[in-house]
Design a protein around this motif. Structure first.
Motif: not given
Length: 251
Positions: A220-224, A244-245, A43-45, A17-24
């Motif tokens: 390493v993931l951060a913000r998806g 990020a950490y 982070a979307g893990k 719903r508009g929030f991108v949990a995992v991106k590209g």
């Protein structure tokens, strides 16, 4: 030349719903390696794990396993192809014995038959293999104990045994050492190294000492999004990763 990639994603994206949990996310896991997904909370893990195993449908992007497009496959079909996951919360049958828990997983080969209701004679054909798996995870001496009586660390070992019963080529472990004391962490880390001898492991893990000691490649993931990738020495010195950490964990 043999393709050494067992799992690959291209542009993998999940929106809620508009929030991108995992991106590209472009992820590439090599055969025979232990590969970690790490990152701060949120982070979307785990969402990424759910996309890979098709527990969640992706919004965009593709997933390839052993060269086969599984982007729209059913979770059960993904498991049958050889990609099997564990969960953050130990998933065992508490009032069955340790041996019976593994036996239930081994019954997969009988297809859709309801072996829960079959005779003990039929079910006992799985005992030898179940015992082998329990020995492999250090639970042989606890085979006839109700699973509910196991310590937390041993429950996680049992869960790994039941996952191995499905004979995966790619084993996905979601926070395998979460909530464990030092002794249990060491036991599970040694077990992961052992089971990775003849299969590929992709793991989400918060314990960075476990990641440092076990993993060949770390994403390493951060913000998806993928922030960095490489071995531990490389990613731990990356300024973006350190930033990020900050306030969460020290890399």
């Amino acid at each position: 030349m043999v393709n050494d990639t067992i799992l690959e994603t291209q542009g993998l994206t999940k929106e809620f719903r508009g929030f991108v949990a995992v991106k590209g996310v472009n992820l590439r896991v090599r055969r025979g390696t232990i590969h970690a997904l790490i990152g701060p909370n949120g982070a979307g893990k785990t969402t990424c794990f759910n996309l890979l195993t098709r527990f969640l449908p992706s919004s965009r992007g593709s997933i390839s396993f052993k060269g086969q497009d599984i982007t729209r496959a059913r979770p059960a079909d993904v498991a049958r192809l050889g990609m099997v996951r564990s969960f953050q919360i130990s998933a065992t049958f508490p009032h069955l014995s340790v041996l019976e828990n593994v036996r239930v997983a081994l019954q997969r080969e009988r297809g859709a038959s309801f072996d829960f209701w079959r005779s003990e004679q039929v079910l006992s054909t799985y005992d030898a293999r179940a015992s082998e798996l329990l020995d492999a995870v250090g639970l042989g001496a606890h085979a006839h104990l109700p699973a509910v009586e196991l310590s937390y660390g041993r429950k996680r070992a049992l869960e790994i045994a039941t996952t191995l019963a499905l004979d995966p080529e790619l084993l996905l472990l979601d926070e395998p050492t979460a909530g464990m004391g030092h002794e249990d962490v060491e036991r599970i880390a040694a077990l992961i190294q052992q089971v990775a001898a003849n299969r590929t492991v992709l793991m989400v893990e918060h314990n960075l000492s476990v990641v440092a000691n076990l993993c060949h490649t770390i994403t390493v993931l951060a913000r998806g999004e993928i922030l960095a990738e490489g071995d531990y020495a490389t990613v731990s010195k990356n300024p973006d990763v350190v930033q990020a950490y900050m306030g969460a964990e020290h890399v």
